[in-house]
Scaffold this motif. Structure first.
Motif, PDB file in Angstrom:
ATOM      1  N   MET A 280      14.608   8.695 -20.820  1.00  0.00           N
ATOM      2  CA  MET A 280      14.996   8.737 -22.452  1.00  0.00           C
ATOM      3  C   MET A 280      14.859   7.225 -22.986  1.00  0.00           C
ATOM      4  O   MET A 280      14.204   7.342 -23.926  1.00  0.00           O
ATOM      5  CB  MET A 280      16.352   9.142 -22.316  1.00  0.00           C
ATOM      6  CG  MET A 280      16.730  10.748 -22.133  1.00  0.00           C
ATOM      7  SD  MET A 280      18.318  10.983 -22.593  1.00  0.00           S
ATOM      8  CE  MET A 280      18.968  10.797 -20.713  1.00  0.00           C
TER       9      MET A 280
ATOM     10  N   ALA B 205      22.893  13.434 -23.997  1.00  0.00           N
ATOM     11  CA  ALA B 205      21.972  14.454 -23.526  1.00  0.00           C
ATOM     12  C   ALA B 205      22.602  15.488 -22.700  1.00  0.00           C
ATOM     13  O   ALA B 205      22.548  16.508 -22.713  1.00  0.00           O
ATOM     14  CB  ALA B 205      20.944  13.861 -22.519  1.00  0.00           C
TER      15      ALA B 205
ATOM     16  N   LEU C  15      22.577   7.430 -24.181  1.00  0.00           N
ATOM     17  CA  LEU C  15      21.399   8.470 -24.209  1.00  0.00           C
ATOM     18  C   LEU C  15      21.933   9.537 -23.211  1.00  0.00           C
ATOM     19  O   LEU C  15      21.722  10.690 -23.328  1.00  0.00           O
ATOM     20  CB  LEU C  15      20.082   7.781 -23.691  1.00  0.00           C
ATOM     21  CG  LEU C  15      19.582   6.929 -24.500  1.00  0.00           C
ATOM     22  CD1 LEU C  15      18.631   5.980 -24.067  1.00  0.00           C
ATOM     23  CD2 LEU C  15      18.743   8.020 -25.537  1.00  0.00           C
TER      24      LEU C  15
ATOM     25  N   VAL D 267      22.262   9.706 -30.487  1.00  0.00           N
ATOM     26  CA  VAL D 267      22.826   8.459 -29.739  1.00  0.00           C
ATOM     27  C   VAL D 267      24.088   7.928 -30.418  1.00  0.00           C
ATOM     28  O   VAL D 267      24.267   8.120 -31.737  1.00  0.00           O
ATOM     29  CB  VAL D 267      21.627   7.351 -29.557  1.00  0.00           C
ATOM     30  CG1 VAL D 267      20.501   7.933 -28.667  1.00  0.00           C
ATOM     31  CG2 VAL D 267      21.200   6.774 -30.813  1.00  0.00           C
TER      32      VAL D 267
ATOM     33  N   LEU E   2      16.655  12.086 -26.174  1.00  0.00           N
ATOM     34  CA  LEU E   2      17.871  12.705 -25.677  1.00  0.00           C
ATOM     35  C   LEU E   2      17.800  14.275 -25.839  1.00  0.00           C
ATOM     36  O   LEU E   2      18.134  15.063 -25.051  1.00  0.00           O
ATOM     37  CB  LEU E   2      19.319  12.203 -26.157  1.00  0.00           C
ATOM     38  CG  LEU E   2      19.780  12.580 -27.280  1.00  0.00           C
ATOM     39  CD1 LEU E   2      20.703  13.825 -27.283  1.00  0.00           C
ATOM     40  CD2 LEU E   2      20.996  11.520 -27.557  1.00  0.00           C
TER      41      LEU E   2
END
Length: 401
Positions: free
Chosen positions: A20, A385, A381, A364, A137
């Protein structure tokens, strides 16, 4: 609060291996200001290469026609980049929508172009938070979801090229993609502390062309009709409509000329921020009344261009359930998830107007967006995610938020 099961743990592990940060840095190195068509084309091809690895059909969609009013009062078309559209398992019983944007607010000639690591570990760079990091992400979350298997889930991904200027060439695409979805996630950045955006007001942008009549400012000013004066009067009348549920910002007047000529043309640019649909109706009535009065009293012609292109986004019952699920997932991951109302707008406004529950700050953690101080907190990140991946899996399993 419960510990993630084996399938969810596998998804989290997959997320942690995703590149990422590398994707974010590479994508932030491409200038994709909304008006930089070459940069947007490069960014779009990179995103097709990345998101095209997911199952389904990934293609670039031509922008819908859009217009702007020039300083000279002419209406002309605006060129936009193409939009990414991915469709995965459209026959699946549970359908979701994921959206983001590839454009930034930094044009090709803006001095802010480089990505740097700050002493405290944050990443400073154009679009790292808004929203190259969010796209990275999102990709990682979807790859993790696919890795653990979700045959009940189908989804569409729309990554547009014009969100920063109102999504005029992509709004119809987003509206079509929202149909039939049980929920949507959009990847605008959260605040640095992780707070999400809850309710949002709407927005409307207008360019109002005032056409008067030129005359010599000394010999026969009475024969002229001063467009600048009329536009100024209009600005004052519109500004007077502000109230607790409506912000009004007359932002600029284009026009005028030499001091010895009565100006025959002015273009007033004004932004409205209504908190509800009732305030949109009130604002529209104020515009209509003010335009009629100024045209009559100043003997000028007035043309109104623009619209309320982002409806207000309340937190209704469906949105409450989706936020509650995100908070539950966050707790299971050790994250405290909160949200608050904001005056900003995004594509989440348009998705909510389709009756689809949406959380539109799943990106983020970062801050100072739209400035040369924009930053990303890199550890967010993997954190965010995982939040997305588990939220998606739970919606797929339950069939709803």
């Amino acid at each position: 609060m419960s510990a993630p099961g084996a399938r969810e743990r596998d998804a989290i592990a997959h997320v942690r291996e995703a590149p990422m940060l590398a994707n974010t840095l590479a994508w932030a190195g491409v200038n994709s200001g909304t008006g930089n068509l070459a940069g947007l084309a490069e960014m779009a091809e990179r995103l097709v290469g990345a998101f095209g690895a997911l199952p389904g059909t990934c293609r670039l969609i031509d922008p819908a026609p859009a217009e702007r009013v020039t300083a000279g009062g002419r209406v002309e078309p605006i060129a936009h980049g193409r939009h990414l559209h991915l469709i995965v398992r459209p026959e699946a019983p549970v359908q979701m929508l994921f959206t983001g944007h590839m454009d930034t607010v930094y044009p090709i000639d803006h001095p802010f172009q480089a990505v740097t690591e700050l002493p405290d570990g944050r990443i400073n760079g154009p679009g790292v938070a808004d929203m190259k990091g969010g796209l990275a992400l999102l990709l990682a979350a979807l790859e993790a979801v696919e890795a653990v298997g979700t045959p009940r889930l189908g989804y569409e991904v729309v990554i547009n090229s014009d969100e920063e200027t109102g999504s005029f060439s992509s709004a119809a695409l987003i509206t079509a993609a929202a149909q039939g979805k049980v929920a949507a996630l959009t990847y605008e950045p959260a605040l640095a502390d992780g707070t999400l955006a809850g309710a949002r007001g709407g927005t409307g942008n207008f360019s109002i062309v005032v056409r008067g009549r030129s005359a010599h400012a000394g010999r026969n000013p009475e024969d002229g009709r001063n467009a600048i004066v009329a536009a100024s009067d209009l600005a004052v009348r519109l500004a007077a409509a502000k109230g607790p549920g409506l912000a009004v910002n007359p932002a600029r007047i284009d026009g005028g000329g030499p001091n010895n000529v009565v100006p025959e043309l002015a273009v007033l640019r004004v932004n409205f921020r209504p908190a509800s649909r009732e305030e949109i109706a009130r604002a529209q009535a104020v515009i209509d009344a003010a335009v009629s009065a100024v045209a009559r009293e100043h003997d000028v012609r007035i043309e109104v261009h623009g619209s309320f292109n982002r409806p207000p986004k309340p937190v209704d019952a469906g949105a409450e359930r989706l936020f509650a699920l995100v908070r539950e997932v966050g707790a299971d991951l050790g994250l405290a998830i909160g949200w608050k109302a904001t005056g900003g707008v995004c594509d989440g406004n348009n998705i909510a107007a389709c009756g689809v529950p949406v959380v539109d700050t799943m990106g983020v953690r970062g801050g100072a967006i739209h400035s040369a101080d924009e930053f990303l907190i890199p550890e967010s990140l993997a954190e965010r995610a995982a939040l997305s991946a588990l939220t998606i899996l739970r919606i797929a399993d339950k069939g709803r938020p």
